[in-house]
Motif scaffolding. Structure first.
Motif, mmCIF file in Angstrom:
data_model
loop_
_atom_site.group_PDB
_atom_site.id
_atom_site.type_symbol
_atom_site.label_atom_id
_atom_site.label_comp_id
_atom_site.label_asym_id
_atom_site.label_seq_id
_atom_site.Cartn_x
_atom_site.Cartn_y
_atom_site.Cartn_z
ATOM 1 N N GLN A 135 0.852 -1.185 0.000
ATOM 2 C CA GLN A 135 0.000 0.000 0.000
ATOM 3 C C GLN A 135 0.899 1.250 0.000
ATOM 4 O O GLN A 135 1.990 1.206 0.576
ATOM 5 N N GLU A 136 0.452 2.341 -0.606
ATOM 6 C CA GLU A 136 1.306 3.528 -0.812
ATOM 7 C C GLU A 136 1.963 4.031 0.478
ATOM 8 O O GLU A 136 3.173 4.225 0.546
ATOM 9 N N ALA A 137 1.136 4.220 1.535
ATOM 10 C CA ALA A 137 1.678 4.815 2.774
ATOM 11 C C ALA A 137 2.693 3.870 3.441
ATOM 12 O O ALA A 137 3.721 4.307 3.967
ATOM 13 N N VAL A 138 2.410 2.572 3.371
ATOM 14 C CA VAL A 138 3.315 1.579 3.972
ATOM 15 C C VAL A 138 4.622 1.538 3.159
ATOM 16 O O VAL A 138 5.722 1.466 3.719
ATOM 17 N N HIS A 139 4.498 1.641 1.834
ATOM 18 C CA HIS A 139 5.683 1.643 0.971
ATOM 19 C C HIS A 139 6.555 2.853 1.285
ATOM 20 O O HIS A 139 7.779 2.748 1.418
#
Ligand code: ADP
Ligand code: VHF
Length: 368
Positions: free
Chosen positions: A261-265
């Protein structure tokens, strides 16, 4: 020419292509890359260029006899960047824009969002973003240090579907082909592990930074975001012909089937930790309980100085790196809670602010 199905791509061009003679910018290889950019854009593909080479481009403006100190390299970068931008701009009949970044910009969530906004606005208006590390202002603490990793961070920020790293070799070999005649080119890498890193050696050119190691790091960052990554030879015309025909001209790294997921990446691959908290139990024990978060009474130690919103590392007391997370408390407040664990004030504060780390702001790390 077949219709390519990329929507948005990031191209990273290494210093050896910009200044092959180490004597200022040369158009020799850049013209072919520029033509490729024009062709992609004519097919409706959005292109972002990450261009190395400011130091190599500016080197000829300073006496070769003088020592190349960090200050000297920064001066070369400042002067070379102008030459390099002028060179790129000459090739295009559409506008281009310069964006210079440091890791300090990318790891700050607000500035990261701001960069994204600018890039998307430029693309919406047909302007070609040309990006590089802001070498003149970086310090060891602030810099990414190489444009391979920077290009992967940019590709993730821009939600690109392909990252193409144009270098001076045909792709990833099982060992450095400039040192071993029997090196074998690896056309496709399905997943990146230690055995892939073990093949990567240093740069052998006078102008390259990081060699193959930083390219594999970049591929890991990009593919985990679902971005197909190529390491390809920017010196050869057939590279571009093959790409435009939908063929793989070098090494292709396949994207993760389930991208992060974008924020986790961002937290895993772009943000860097400003401090750390050590938790008593294992991460699973802390997080798989009822609350799905970490509370003050689970924290046994706080290291470093960080503010609310900074990225911190969560470590177990046996030293294992468990997760990266966004701090809901400053290190100062956490130290106070740790020192006054049983106090009513401490409890009240946690009741009103909430957990030290919330589940939605945590990125699990490979156990190491
Ligand atoms: N396993 C490998 N496969 C290909 N190249 C390798 C390998 N190990 C080390 N290299 C070196 O990496 C170099 C490319 O990296 P670098 O010089 O940093 O290029 P750039 O300036 O394009 O970023 C190659 O010229 C080669 O000398
Ligand atoms: N930011 C530096 C380039 C750093 C870098 O990673 O160079 P390279 O290995 O040639 O891609 C410059 O513009 O000179």
């Amino acid at each position: 020419m077949q219709k390519l199905n990329w929507r948005r791509i990031v191209l990273k061009v290494g210093s050896a292509l910009i200044a092959p003679d180490q004597d200022g910018c040369r158009s020799r290889y850049l013209l072919t890359i520029a033509q490729f950019i024009v062709r992609c854009r004519s097919q409706g593909i959005e292109v972002i260029l990450v261009s190395s080479g400011s130091v190599a481009a500016g080197a000829h403006l300073f006496p070769a006899t003088q020592e190349r100190t960090v200050a000297m390299k920064k001066a070369m970068a400042a002067a070379g960047q102008t030459e390099m931008m002028a060179m790129w701009d000459r090739f295009f009949d559409f506008p281009s824009a310069q964006i210079l970044l440091t890791h300090g910009d990318l790891r700050d969530r607000e500035r990261y969002e701001s960069i994204r906004e600018t890039v998307f606005t430029l693309l919406d208006h047909g302007v070609l973003p040309i990006m590089n590390e802001n070498d003149t202002v970086t310090t060891d603490d602030l810099k990414v240090g190489d444009n391979d990793n920077l290009s992967a961070m940019v590709a993730a920020a821009a939600d690109a579907d392909a990252l193409m790293i144009f270098s001076d070799v045909d792709g990833l070999y099982d060992k450095n082909p400039n040192l071993h005649d029997d090196a074998i080119l690896l056309p496709e890498i399905k997943s990146i592990d230690e055995s892939i890193y073990a093949m990567a050696g240093c740069a052998t050119s006078a102008v390259g930074t990081g060699g193959m190691k930083t390219k594999i790091e970049a591929a890991e960052k990009a593919t985990s975001h679902g971005i197909t990554t190529y390491i390809i030879n920017g010196f050869k015309e057939q590279t571009f012909t093959k790409l435009l025909e939908g063929e793989n001209p070098g090494t292709i790294f396949l994207p993760y089937e389930k991208p992060m997921q974008e924020a986790v990446h961002w937290m895993t691959h772009t943000a860097s930790e400003q401090g750390e908290v050590v938790v008593a139990g294992s991460y699973d024990e802390s997080l798989e309980g009822e609350t799905g978060c970490i509370r003050g009474d689970e924290i046994v130690a706080v290291h470093g100085e960080f503010a609310i919103g900074d990225t911190i590392l969560v470590r177990s007391s046996d030293g294992t790196r468990l997760a990266k997370a966004t701090a809901n408390y400053s290190s100062c407040l956490l130290n106070f809670i740790a020192d006054n664990e049983q106090s009513e004030f401490s409890d009240k504060m946690q009741d009103s602010i909430g957990p030290v780390i919330s589940e939605k702001d945590i990125a699990l790390l490979e156990k190491s």
